[in-house]
Design a protein around this motif. Structure first.
Motif, PDB file in Angstrom:
ATOM      1  N   HIS A 146       0.819  -1.218   0.000  1.00  0.00           N
ATOM      2  CA  HIS A 146       0.000   0.000   0.000  1.00  0.00           C
ATOM      3  C   HIS A 146       0.859   1.278   0.000  1.00  0.00           C
ATOM      4  O   HIS A 146       0.560   2.237  -0.727  1.00  0.00           O
ATOM      5  CB  HIS A 146      -0.908  -0.021   1.242  1.00  0.00           C
ATOM      6  CG  HIS A 146      -1.801   1.157   1.383  1.00  0.00           C
ATOM      7  ND1 HIS A 146      -2.985   1.292   0.685  1.00  0.00           N
ATOM      8  CD2 HIS A 146      -1.697   2.281   2.131  1.00  0.00           C
ATOM      9  CE1 HIS A 146      -3.564   2.430   1.018  1.00  0.00           C
ATOM     10  NE2 HIS A 146      -2.800   3.055   1.887  1.00  0.00           N
ATOM     11  N   HIS A 153       1.211   4.532  -2.578  1.00  0.00           N
ATOM     12  CA  HIS A 153       1.215   5.969  -2.262  1.00  0.00           C
ATOM     13  C   HIS A 153       2.458   6.637  -2.848  1.00  0.00           C
ATOM     14  O   HIS A 153       2.390   7.703  -3.450  1.00  0.00           O
ATOM     15  CB  HIS A 153       1.230   6.175  -0.741  1.00  0.00           C
ATOM     16  CG  HIS A 153      -0.140   6.171  -0.117  1.00  0.00           C
ATOM     17  ND1 HIS A 153      -1.142   7.020  -0.506  1.00  0.00           N
ATOM     18  CD2 HIS A 153      -0.662   5.428   0.897  1.00  0.00           C
ATOM     19  CE1 HIS A 153      -2.224   6.804   0.231  1.00  0.00           C
ATOM     20  NE2 HIS A 153      -1.959   5.833   1.088  1.00  0.00           N
ATOM     21  N   SER A 181       0.514   9.583   5.988  1.00  0.00           N
ATOM     22  CA  SER A 181      -0.880   9.139   5.880  1.00  0.00           C
ATOM     23  C   SER A 181      -1.467   9.010   7.277  1.00  0.00           C
ATOM     24  O   SER A 181      -0.886   9.489   8.251  1.00  0.00           O
ATOM     25  CB  SER A 181      -0.923   7.800   5.149  1.00  0.00           C
ATOM     26  OG  SER A 181      -0.399   6.801   5.978  1.00  0.00           O
ATOM     27  N   GLY A 182      -2.621   8.328   7.363  1.00  0.00           N
ATOM     28  CA  GLY A 182      -3.242   8.130   8.671  1.00  0.00           C
ATOM     29  C   GLY A 182      -2.488   7.116   9.516  1.00  0.00           C
ATOM     30  O   GLY A 182      -2.568   7.135  10.743  1.00  0.00           O
ATOM     31  N   GLY A 183      -1.746   6.238   8.873  1.00  0.00           N
ATOM     32  CA  GLY A 183      -1.035   5.193   9.616  1.00  0.00           C
ATOM     33  C   GLY A 183       0.477   5.307   9.569  1.00  0.00           C
ATOM     34  O   GLY A 183       1.172   4.628  10.324  1.00  0.00           O
ATOM     35  N   GLY A 187      -1.194  12.073   9.959  1.00  0.00           N
ATOM     36  CA  GLY A 187      -2.641  12.094   9.709  1.00  0.00           C
ATOM     37  C   GLY A 187      -3.414  11.761  10.973  1.00  0.00           C
ATOM     38  O   GLY A 187      -4.462  12.350  11.259  1.00  0.00           O
ATOM     39  N   ASP A 195      -6.269  13.858  12.916  1.00  0.00           N
ATOM     40  CA  ASP A 195      -7.580  13.298  13.267  1.00  0.00           C
ATOM     41  C   ASP A 195      -7.856  13.389  14.766  1.00  0.00           C
ATOM     42  O   ASP A 195      -8.949  13.764  15.186  1.00  0.00           O
ATOM     43  CB  ASP A 195      -7.672  11.833  12.815  1.00  0.00           C
ATOM     44  CG  ASP A 195      -7.611  11.697  11.299  1.00  0.00           C
ATOM     45  OD1 ASP A 195      -8.003  12.647  10.607  1.00  0.00           O
ATOM     46  OD2 ASP A 195      -7.155  10.643  10.817  1.00  0.00           O
ATOM     47  N   GLY A 205      -9.272  15.198  10.193  1.00  0.00           N
ATOM     48  CA  GLY A 205      -8.070  15.781   9.571  1.00  0.00           C
ATOM     49  C   GLY A 205      -8.364  16.832   8.516  1.00  0.00           C
ATOM     50  O   GLY A 205      -7.959  18.000   8.661  1.00  0.00           O
ATOM     51  N   ALA A 214      -7.885  20.965   8.729  1.00  0.00           N
ATOM     52  CA  ALA A 214      -7.062  21.681   7.743  1.00  0.00           C
ATOM     53  C   ALA A 214      -7.853  22.835   7.129  1.00  0.00           C
ATOM     54  O   ALA A 214      -7.307  23.905   6.861  1.00  0.00           O
ATOM     55  CB  ALA A 214      -6.603  20.708   6.663  1.00  0.00           C
ATOM     56  N   GLY A 251      -2.289  10.797   2.542  1.00  0.00           N
ATOM     57  CA  GLY A 251      -3.397  11.722   2.788  1.00  0.00           C
ATOM     58  C   GLY A 251      -2.997  13.130   3.202  1.00  0.00           C
ATOM     59  O   GLY A 251      -3.572  14.106   2.724  1.00  0.00           O
ATOM     60  N   ASN A 309      -2.611  18.431   2.074  1.00  0.00           N
ATOM     61  CA  ASN A 309      -2.677  19.656   2.879  1.00  0.00           C
ATOM     62  C   ASN A 309      -2.061  20.858   2.141  1.00  0.00           C
ATOM     63  O   ASN A 309      -0.885  20.837   1.768  1.00  0.00           O
ATOM     64  CB  ASN A 309      -1.959  19.419   4.216  1.00  0.00           C
ATOM     65  CG  ASN A 309      -2.145  20.580   5.154  1.00  0.00           C
ATOM     66  OD1 ASN A 309      -1.455  21.582   5.065  1.00  0.00           O
ATOM     67  ND2 ASN A 309      -3.108  20.463   6.042  1.00  0.00           N
ATOM     68  N   THR A 317      -4.899  10.645  -0.937  1.00  0.00           N
ATOM     69  CA  THR A 317      -5.591   9.697  -0.063  1.00  0.00           C
ATOM     70  C   THR A 317      -5.749   8.362  -0.805  1.00  0.00           C
ATOM     71  O   THR A 317      -5.410   8.255  -1.990  1.00  0.00           O
ATOM     72  CB  THR A 317      -6.957  10.272   0.369  1.00  0.00           C
ATOM     73  OG1 THR A 317      -7.593  10.802  -0.777  1.00  0.00           O
ATOM     74  CG2 THR A 317      -6.798  11.380   1.388  1.00  0.00           C
ATOM     75  N   ASP A 318      -6.257   7.364  -0.091  1.00  0.00           N
ATOM     76  CA  ASP A 318      -6.317   6.011  -0.663  1.00  0.00           C
ATOM     77  C   ASP A 318      -7.117   5.968  -1.968  1.00  0.00           C
ATOM     78  O   ASP A 318      -8.152   6.620  -2.085  1.00  0.00           O
ATOM     79  CB  ASP A 318      -6.933   5.054   0.359  1.00  0.00           C
ATOM     80  CG  ASP A 318      -6.002   4.845   1.536  1.00  0.00           C
ATOM     81  OD1 ASP A 318      -4.824   5.264   1.450  1.00  0.00           O
ATOM     82  OD2 ASP A 318      -6.437   4.246   2.539  1.00  0.00           O
TER      83      ASP A 318
HETATM   84  O1  KG4 Z   1      -3.423   7.954   2.858  1.00  0.00           O
HETATM   85  P1  KG4 Z   1      -4.715   7.997   3.551  1.00  0.00           P
HETATM   86  O2  KG4 Z   1      -5.976   8.191   2.733  1.00  0.00           O
HETATM   87  O3  KG4 Z   1      -4.998   6.708   4.377  1.00  0.00           O
HETATM   88  C1  KG4 Z   1      -4.032   5.939   4.990  1.00  0.00           C
HETATM   89  O4  KG4 Z   1      -3.409   5.109   4.284  1.00  0.00           O
HETATM   90  O5  KG4 Z   1      -3.863   6.184   6.194  1.00  0.00           O
HETATM   91  O6  KG4 Z   1      -4.588   9.158   4.644  1.00  0.00           O
HETATM   92  C2  KG4 Z   1      -5.640   9.531   5.451  1.00  0.00           C
HETATM   93  C3  KG4 Z   1      -5.128  10.567   6.433  1.00  0.00           C
HETATM   94  C4  KG4 Z   1      -6.143  10.877   7.514  1.00  0.00           C
HETATM   95  O7  KG4 Z   1      -5.495  10.816   8.770  1.00  0.00           O
HETATM   96  C5  KG4 Z   1      -6.593  12.295   7.180  1.00  0.00           C
HETATM   97  O8  KG4 Z   1      -6.942  13.039   8.309  1.00  0.00           O
HETATM   98  C6  KG4 Z   1      -5.365  12.876   6.526  1.00  0.00           C
HETATM   99  O9  KG4 Z   1      -4.827  11.802   5.772  1.00  0.00           O
HETATM  100  N1  KG4 Z   1      -5.697  14.005   5.649  1.00  0.00           N
HETATM  101  C7  KG4 Z   1      -5.268  15.263   5.848  1.00  0.00           C
HETATM  102  C8  KG4 Z   1      -5.805  16.046   4.795  1.00  0.00           C
HETATM  103  N2  KG4 Z   1      -6.553  15.226   3.996  1.00  0.00           N
HETATM  104  C9  KG4 Z   1      -6.463  13.979   4.537  1.00  0.00           C
HETATM  105  N3  KG4 Z   1      -4.484  15.783   6.792  1.00  0.00           N
HETATM  106  C10 KG4 Z   1      -4.204  17.108   6.714  1.00  0.00           C
HETATM  107  N4  KG4 Z   1      -4.681  17.916   5.751  1.00  0.00           N
HETATM  108  C11 KG4 Z   1      -5.493  17.438   4.777  1.00  0.00           C
HETATM  109  N5  KG4 Z   1      -5.945  18.253   3.832  1.00  0.00           N
END
Ligand code: KG4
Ligand code: ZN
Length: 342
Positions: free
Chosen positions: A111, A115, A139-141, A166, A170, A183, A187, A271, A275, A302-303
């Motif tokens: 994954h 990205h 990302s979120g993780g 991320g 959140d 998140g 932003a 994700g 920003n 994002t995913d």
């Molecule tokens: O890559 P992703 O879609 O999923 C994972 O693989 O984790 O990332 C999601 C993360 C979430 O924590 C979300 O809050 C964050 O990306 N995120 C952002 C923005 N858009 C998504 N964080 C800051 N600013 C943004 N505009």
């Protein structure tokens, strides 16, 4: 070569078709946000069940939009990890079985490599970033700095010792009462916040190294929020203070990583790469040193299925083939991936 890409590692069902000569033919995403919102976070079992419901219709829709039938596919790529095991198994089960029935090769994609390669899907007038480069994956993780020596040859330079960037967005949003997932909402508020009214420390920038730590920041925000008048403007100003601290920290560490490996090309993905403040800051930082920064379009930060179709296509072209077993790896170190010789 036409490759179907399937992403089901967490709470988004993504499907795409990538053609190695014509580019991206179609992509679709179904987000489970509404399903998990009432629980304030992703419920793994609900995520798996929803992937089961949505994946086949999404594959049909994506193929129809590409003007293709399943028989036109030359390969299938699916996210094999890291992620939620039940969710991964849905995509891997469908992807592997489909490839077997069509007698075409399949490949399980990492994954985070998906990205990382997402910026290469874009038609950038400067061309595509060619390795070696430094990648910031946020990302979120994950929050990682990676030295991409070649496609498939990755060295981890540094990562977070606690929350991912991320995740910090959140959790901070949640403690100020914003709806899930907070998140992107945080932003948005930060864009209207006054810079400098709330100043939070930039974690771990005063010591050497490329590690991140974001969990202390949310405690600082919580204290500031509790002590404040909690008006809408204060919320925006705190959001701005928090975002500036995260963005500054990421920019400082990115610059340090570029110096460390003696490189001027930065690629940002994940994700948090969507920003606006982070994108501006990293553009300014790389421009100052005569370098370049590349981002995916916000929808591919994002995913999504497109990044999986693309990463899978590169690996299938290089001759990589998955066995017939359905295998997923909920934890998977990117440094163990095989190099892709093109
Ligand atoms: O890559 P992703 O879609 O999923 C994972 O693989 O984790 O990332 C999601 C993360 C979430 O924590 C979300 O809050 C964050 O990306 N995120 C952002 C923005 N858009 C998504 N964080 C800051 N600013 C943004 N505009
Ligand atoms: Zn992701």
């Amino acid at each position: 070569m036409r490759v179907l890409g399937i992403e089901t590692s967490c709470d988004e069902t993504g499907v795409a078709v990538y053609d190695t000569s014509e580019g991206l033919l179609a992509h679709h995403l179904f987000s489970q946000i509404a399903l998990h919102a009432e629980y304030g976070g992703v419920v793994p079992e609900l995520a798996s069940r929803d992937h089961v419901r949505k994946l086949l219709p999404l594959i049909r829709q994506t193929l129809a939009e590409s003007g293709l039938s399943v028989d036109d596919l030359d390969g299938v790529a699916y996210t094999a990890g890291p992620g939620l095991v039940g969710a991964l198994l849905v995509g891997a089960g469908v992807g592997r079985a489909l490839a077997w029935s069509l007698d075409v090769p399949a490949v399980g994609v990492h994954h985070m490599e998906g990205h990382l390669l997402a910026p290469l899907l874009e038609d950038d007038p400067r061309g595509r970033p060619e390795p070696p480069f430094v990648a910031l994956l946020v990302s979120g993780g994950h929050s990682q700095l990676i030295h991409v020596k070649k496609i498939g040859e990755y060295e981890l330079l540094g990562e977070t010792i606690d929350d991912a960037a991320g995740e910090a967005f959140d959790k901070t949003a949640k403690l100020m009462g914003l709806a899930y997932p907070g998140g992107p909402l945080l932003a948005k508020l930060a864009l209207e916040g006054e810079p400098g009214r709330f100043k939070f420390t930039r974690p771990m920038v005063d010591r050497p190294g490329l590690e991140f730590s974001f969990s202390g920041l949310k405690t600082q925000v919580l204290l500031a929020w509790q002590k404040s008048d909690q008006t809408a403007q204060t919320q925006r100003d705190i959001a701005r203070g928090f975002e500036d601290a995260v963005v500054d920290t990421l920019a400082i560490k990115c610059e340090r990583a570029l110096d460390q490996v003696d490189c001027d090309t930065l690629v940002v993905a994940g994700g948090v790469g969507a920003n606006v403040n982070l994108r501006e800051r990293l553009k300014a930082m790389t421009a100052k040193r005569g370098g370049d920064v590349y981002f995916p379009r916000p929808a591919f930060c994002t995913d999504n299925g497109a990044m999986i179709a693309y990463a899978g296509a590169l690996r299938l072209l290089a001759g990589e083939r998955e066995g017939e077993a359905i295998k997923v790896q909920p934890r998977w170190d990117m440094e163990t991936l095989p190099r892709v010789d093109r």
